[in-house]
Design an enzyme around this catalytic site. Structure first.
Site, PDB file in Angstrom:
ATOM      1  CG  ASN A  53      40.831  44.744  35.829  1.00  0.00           C
ATOM      2  OD1 ASN A  53      40.493  45.760  36.436  1.00  0.00           O
ATOM      3  ND2 ASN A  53      40.989  44.727  34.526  1.00  0.00           N
ATOM      4  CG  ASP A  54      36.845  41.268  36.111  1.00  0.00           C
ATOM      5  OD1 ASP A  54      37.015  42.308  35.447  1.00  0.00           O
ATOM      6  OD2 ASP A  54      36.929  40.128  35.631  1.00  0.00           O
ATOM      7  CB  VAL A  55      37.597  41.230  42.827  1.00  0.00           C
ATOM      8  CG1 VAL A  55      37.204  39.865  42.325  1.00  0.00           C
ATOM      9  CG2 VAL A  55      39.105  41.370  42.898  1.00  0.00           C
TER      10      VAL A  55
END
Lengths: 465, 108
Positions: free
Chosen positions: A391-393
């Site tokens: 998600n974050d990347v």
């Protein structure tokens, strides 16, 4: 303390060289394993040396304690899953820092006991002792909090309370004050209070750090412990501790900077960003905005008729143990003529380089793993990007939302692809605790469910086509 | 040369060596390198052995033994876990040999 005979000094020197070779070896893929073994051999030999020249008391108890620690270390290291590696490193680092602080406290006790005590050693040794007690305690407490965050024993979101900055500043001032006091007029109680203040400071240092940044802090605390061991070497008059500790302190600090750079963050921002306030930290709640979701069959059709597919693996994939099924899916898609690659973000997983370890465990062929810089130009040509448990990347907020915890971090340009499929368990935000705008875009489809379960359904659906 | 200056010299040179030896590390190896460096500072075990073996105070002995256990966990666990990680990198470099039948259930 017994004078060190020349032969022992030479063995210590050889061990110090062994540690240099170990670190050198660990920085290249081909030599890494040998390097690690050289380091282990040097450590074992160095620890055996004192038994041969010092008239040690309590030898049996010491050997029992070593055996207990060895068994604990081996069992922990063998049992831990690869996904839990970051917290394991944090825990090992913490106990090392704790050991260094205890050793320095004992050495302080010894200095105070000996006749003429303080005058013999001089203030510089006392400063080094104070440094080891304080920083070792910081490292211990900080690592324990880090472990708790990563193990999800506590929230991984930054923890800030009113007045934190003041208590934080006060404990640092108290630490420096007590260390000065210890150097000028040493007493046991000063050392003990200094250790307690160090514990408080270490906890306060890590509490405000958000989930995605925690690995950087592990690396920094690792460097701290190295420096305490170096200072301990000076106090104990032992050159191998000085050299080994300094090597770890210096290379650890350097490694911390490299990692922070890979995430596009500054170390001071990571540590003190939340203290300054103003960061828009996600509440960690699921959004109820509309998204487009689909079943495995629909996604299978998208994948089966795509020519260029890029897979973005994340921590969620590894946790679900879906790597093997994913690999099989990629094989099937490849046989159907699609061009498939894995895009690896440098900080995918929970620590820089962690995803490479996780996929290596699943025996994904090395040639299909593409580093971020090599593949970021390809996303605009990709028919489908399949994001599995990441998600974050891939969160565009890293580019568009100043103040977001991940702002400035280089990301995979998944948003440029023609179609994006997210395999997610729920709408819960990722590790950094912020929502991903990409989920709500028109060209994004969500496939909800456990990664392993969804992945095998997807595989069967593709095979059935 | 003054003793403190000798120590300072070794310290400063070690700082440069420490930075120099890992200057070219690839991001793939960040995790194992961190873990390996972590194991190396477990050498505090040596210090813990020295202080524990030369004390005659009961409380100090107990604290020393605790320090030995902690340091041994750090050192032994650190090297073992690093080796476990690196084993996987070795296997991955020879996919041709492990490929047959390794698609499912290759790892425990």
């Amino acid at each position: 303390m017994t004078a060190v005979p020349v032969w022992a000094q030479l063995v210590y020197l050889a061990c110090a060289v062994g540690f240099i070779l170990a670190l050198k070896g660990l920085s290249g893929p081909r030599t890494a394993r040998t390097g690690n073994l050289v380091g282990a051999a040097a450590a074992v030999i160095a620890c055996a040396v004192p038994f041969f020249y010092v008239d040690l008391d309590h030898v049996v108890l010491i050997l029992v304690a070593i055996a207990v620690g060895t068994v604990g270390g081996v069992v922990g290291a063998r049992r831990v899953q690869m996904t839990q590696m970051p917290q394991m490193v944090a825990l090992f680092n913490g106990v090392g820092g704790g050991a260094a602080a205890l050793v320095a406290l004992l050495e302080l006790h010894e200095i105070l006991e000996q006749p003429g005590g303080v005058d013999v050693v001089g203030w510089f040794v006392l400063v080094a002792t104070a440094f080891t007690i304080f920083v070792g305690s910081v490292s211990f407490a900080g690592s324990v909090i880090t472990f708790a965050k990563l193990q999800e024993l506590m929230s991984s979101a930054p923890l800030v309370f009113p007045g934190l900055a003041i208590v934080f500043g006060a404990s640092l001032v108290a630490g420096v004050g007590l260390a000065t006091q210890l150097a000028l007029s040493p007493a046991m109680w000063v050392g003990i209070v200094l250790a307690l203040v160090g514990l408080l400071f270490g906890a306060l240092l890590v509490l405000p750090v958000g989930g995605a940044d925690v690995p950087i802090v592990i690396s920094l605390l690792n460097a701290f412990t190295g420096l305490t061991v170096a200072a301990g070497g000076y106090v104990l008059d032992n050159v191998v501790l000085l050299v080994a500790g300094t090597l770890v302190g210096a290379s650890g600090t350097f490694l911390t900077l490299l990692m922070a750079k890979a995430m596009g963050r500054s170390v001071s921002n990571i540590l003190f960003g939340a203290l300054k306030g103003g960061s828009t930290l996600g509440a960690g709640v699921a959004s109820d905005r509309p998204v487009r979701s689909a079943g495995p069959e629909d996604v299978a059709i998208m994948l089966a008729y795509a020519d260029r597919i890029i897979i973005v693996p994340g921590y969620g994939l590894a946790v679900a143990q879906a790597q093997h099924t994913l690999r099989e899916l990629v094989d099937v898609l490849g046989e159907r003529g699609a061009d498939v690659d894995y895009a690896i973000h440098p900080v995918a997983g929970r620590m820089p380089g962690h995803m490479n370890v996780l996929l290596a465990e699943a025996q994904v062929p090395y040639e299909q793993l593409k580093e971020m810089d090599d593949i970021n130009g390809d996303f605009k040509d990709a028919d489908v990007v399949l994001v599995v448990g990441a998600n974050d990347v891939v969160n565009p907020a890293a580019k568009t939302t100043p103040g977001a915890p991940i702002y400035g971090m280089p990301i995979l340009n998944v948003d440029e692809a023609k179609q994006v499929v997210f395999m997610k368990r729920s709408m819960r935000p990722g590790f950094a605790g912020i929502e991903n705008e990409l989920l709500f875009e028109d060209h994004t489809t969500l496939l909800f469910g456990d990664a392993k379960d969804s992945m095998s359904k997807l595989l069967n659906a593709v095979k059935a086509l | 040369m003054n003793d403190a200056v000798v120590w300072l010299t070794i310290f400063v040179l070690s700082v440069f060596v420490g930075i120099e030896v890992i200057a070219k590390v690839s991001s793939t190896l960040h995790t194992p390198l961190m873990s390996g460096a972590n194991a190396i500072h477990g050498i505090i075990l040596l210090g813990a052995i020295l202080v524990t073996g030369t004390t005659d105070n009961a409380l100090a002995l107990v604290i020393g033994l605790v320090a030995i256990v902690l340091a041994a966990v750090n050192m032994v666990g650190g090297f073992v876990v690093t080796d476990r990680m690196l084993q996987m990198f070795v296997r991955r470099k020879r996919p041709a040999r492990t490929e047959p039948g390794a698609t499912e259930g290759g790892a425990r």
